[in-house]
Design a protein around this motif. Structure first.
Motif, short mmCIF file in Angstrom:
data_model
loop_
_atom_site.label_atom_id
_atom_site.label_comp_id
_atom_site.label_asym_id
_atom_site.label_seq_id
_atom_site.Cartn_x
_atom_site.Cartn_y
_atom_site.Cartn_z
N ASP A 130 0.81 -1.21 0.00
CA ASP A 130 0.00 0.00 0.00
C ASP A 130 0.85 1.26 0.00
O ASP A 130 0.39 2.34 -0.36
N GLN A 131 2.11 1.14 0.46
CA GLN A 131 2.98 2.31 0.53
C GLN A 131 3.90 2.41 -0.69
O GLN A 131 4.92 3.10 -0.66
N ALA A 132 3.53 1.70 -1.75
CA ALA A 132 4.35 1.69 -2.95
C ALA A 132 4.50 3.10 -3.54
O ALA A 132 3.62 3.95 -3.39
N THR A 133 5.62 3.31 -4.19
CA THR A 133 5.91 4.62 -4.78
C THR A 133 4.91 4.94 -5.88
O THR A 133 4.53 4.09 -6.67
N GLN A 134 4.48 6.21 -5.92
CA GLN A 134 3.55 6.65 -6.96
C GLN A 134 4.26 6.60 -8.32
O GLN A 134 5.37 7.09 -8.46
N LEU A 135 3.61 6.00 -9.31
CA LEU A 135 4.18 5.87 -10.64
C LEU A 135 3.48 6.80 -11.61
O LEU A 135 2.30 7.10 -11.46
N SER A 136 4.21 7.22 -12.64
CA SER A 136 3.60 8.00 -13.71
C SER A 136 2.82 7.07 -14.62
O SER A 136 2.96 5.84 -14.57
N THR A 137 2.00 7.66 -15.51
CA THR A 137 1.21 6.85 -16.44
C THR A 137 2.12 5.99 -17.33
O THR A 137 1.86 4.81 -17.53
N GLY A 138 3.19 6.59 -17.82
CA GLY A 138 4.12 5.84 -18.66
C GLY A 138 4.76 4.67 -17.92
O GLY A 138 4.92 3.59 -18.48
N GLU A 139 5.11 4.90 -16.66
CA GLU A 139 5.71 3.83 -15.86
C GLU A 139 4.72 2.70 -15.61
O GLU A 139 5.07 1.52 -15.63
N ILE A 140 3.47 3.06 -15.38
CA ILE A 140 2.44 2.04 -15.16
C ILE A 140 2.30 1.18 -16.41
O ILE A 140 2.28 -0.06 -16.34
N VAL A 141 2.21 1.84 -17.57
CA VAL A 141 2.06 1.10 -18.84
C VAL A 141 3.26 0.19 -19.06
O VAL A 141 3.11 -0.99 -19.45
N TRP A 142 4.47 0.70 -18.80
CA TRP A 142 5.67 -0.12 -19.01
C TRP A 142 5.69 -1.32 -18.08
O TRP A 142 5.99 -2.44 -18.50
N HIS A 143 5.36 -1.12 -16.80
CA HIS A 143 5.31 -2.23 -15.85
C HIS A 143 4.31 -3.30 -16.32
O HIS A 143 4.55 -4.50 -16.15
N MET A 144 3.20 -2.85 -16.88
CA MET A 144 2.17 -3.79 -17.31
C MET A 144 2.63 -4.60 -18.52
O MET A 144 2.58 -5.83 -18.50
N ILE A 145 3.08 -3.93 -19.57
CA ILE A 145 3.38 -4.65 -20.81
C ILE A 145 4.67 -5.47 -20.70
O ILE A 145 4.89 -6.38 -21.50
N SER A 146 5.52 -5.18 -19.71
CA SER A 146 6.76 -5.93 -19.56
C SER A 146 6.65 -7.04 -18.53
O SER A 146 7.63 -7.71 -18.22
N SER A 147 5.44 -7.27 -18.01
CA SER A 147 5.25 -8.26 -16.95
C SER A 147 4.62 -9.53 -17.50
O SER A 147 3.53 -9.51 -18.08
N LEU A 148 5.30 -10.67 -17.32
CA LEU A 148 4.73 -11.94 -17.72
C LEU A 148 3.47 -12.26 -16.92
O LEU A 148 2.52 -12.86 -17.43
N THR A 149 3.47 -11.86 -15.65
CA THR A 149 2.29 -12.08 -14.81
C THR A 149 1.08 -11.35 -15.39
O THR A 149 -0.02 -11.90 -15.45
N PHE A 150 1.31 -10.11 -15.83
CA PHE A 150 0.23 -9.32 -16.42
C PHE A 150 -0.34 -10.02 -17.64
O PHE A 150 -1.56 -10.12 -17.81
#
Length: 312
Positions: A130-150
């Motif tokens: 819950d205390q995770a660092t706030q991400l920008s929109t671009g960072e969110i998209v990158w985390h999503m598309i680069s995640s095998l879990t996603f």
């Protein structure tokens, strides 16, 4: 006309698209990690319960009322509920007058953790998420598309919803066509797989939370239960090809849909585990993948079977 009906359905889809991601965000904000399975199950089971009610009620009403009147009646239910929900609901538990003087479930979890010497508890892991660092929109998209879990989450959602799409589109017509049933008989029998989804969802929710509390393993609680349930669903669904009886066919496919329902809460819970504060975005993507699968199903089935003539 077809065009006006299509446009109304597109607008309906746009208006209700927020339901699933917002529901997941509400669960994430209101309940602890130990309750995500059951809470997700209740949301999923409620949607299927609406499908069951609509199938059964429509089978009765279609013989007495014009379809436009039925649409108007069903729409009125949604309008009334939207007003009630707006008046009653609050975004966070601490903002709700009914629970302001009571400790929230998350607060109780943190209090329990404070009394415990274990630094590896699920509560601690949840608090860090819950205390995770706030991400920008671009960072969110990158985390999503680069995640095998996603991608795993989205692929399973695509195929699970594709199967569900059969029950809410072609299934009554298929029963009429294959087993020479009347529209009323087909409508009533079409309720069975959706009832299976409801029972399976609630069972899956209890299993997800029970296994997590017993083993402490999110992997087994989420992925383990989902793999076993979907594998069993596939075997049961395939076995329907071996029967010529309408009752046996619906029984087997309803059992399969129950195991598909069991796999729904693990998917929701796993997505919330992965997404944390970005639950609504990631669950929205999962739901979008499911929607693609669901609207492809009737097209594919129609091409596989050919013309199905239904009087209902």
């Amino acid at each position: 006309s077809f065009l006006s009906t299509l446009l109304s359905r597109v607008m309906f889809g746009c208006a209700q698209a927020g339901l699933v991601p917002i529901s997941a965000k509400v669960i994430n904000d209101w309940f602890s990690v130990r309750r995500r399975g059951l809470c997700s199950a209740i949301v999923g089971a409620s949607m299927s319960a609406g499908g069951v009610a609509a199938m059964g009620l429509t089978a009765q009403l279609i013989e007495f009322l014009h379809w436009r009147t039925i649409f108007a009646l069903y729409s009125t239910v949604g309008i009334v509920w939207a007003i009630v929900f707006y008046v009653v609901f609050r975004t966070h538990p601490e903002n709700h007058p009914w629970v302001q003087d009571q400790p929230t479930e998350r607060a109780r979890d943190e209090a329990a953790h404070a009394r415990s010497d274990s630094n590896n508890s699920l509560t601690e892991k949840t608090r860090v998420e819950d205390q995770a660092t706030q991400l920008s929109t671009g960072e969110i998209v990158w985390h999503m598309i680069s995640s095998l879990t996603f991608w795993g989450i989205n692929v399973q959602s695509f195929f699970r919803a594709a199967g569900y799409g059969l029950f809410v589109t072609w299934f009554p017509a298929f029963l009429e066509y294959r087993f020479a049933l009347s529209p009323r008989e087909a409508g009533h029998m079409s309720m069975c797989p959706l009832i299976g989804v409801i029972a399976g969802s609630l069972t899956g929710g209890a299993l997800v939370d029970g296994v997590l509390n017993f083993t402490g393993s999110k992997r087994f609680s989420r992925s383990g239960i989902a793999c076993i349930a979907l594998g069993t669903c596939g075997v049961l669904t395939w076995s329907t090809s071996l029967t010529d009886s309408a009752i046996a066919f619906v029984t087997l496919i309803s059992l399969g849909s129950a195991f598909s329902g069991i796999a729904s809460p693990p998917a929701w819970a796993a997505t919330m585990d992965v997404a944390g504060r970005y639950t609504s975005v990631v669950v929205g993507a999962m739901n979008m993948s499911g929607t693609v699968g669901a609207f492809m199903t009737p097209i594919v089935v129609a091409h596989m079977i050919g013309d199905i003539k239904s009087t209902g």
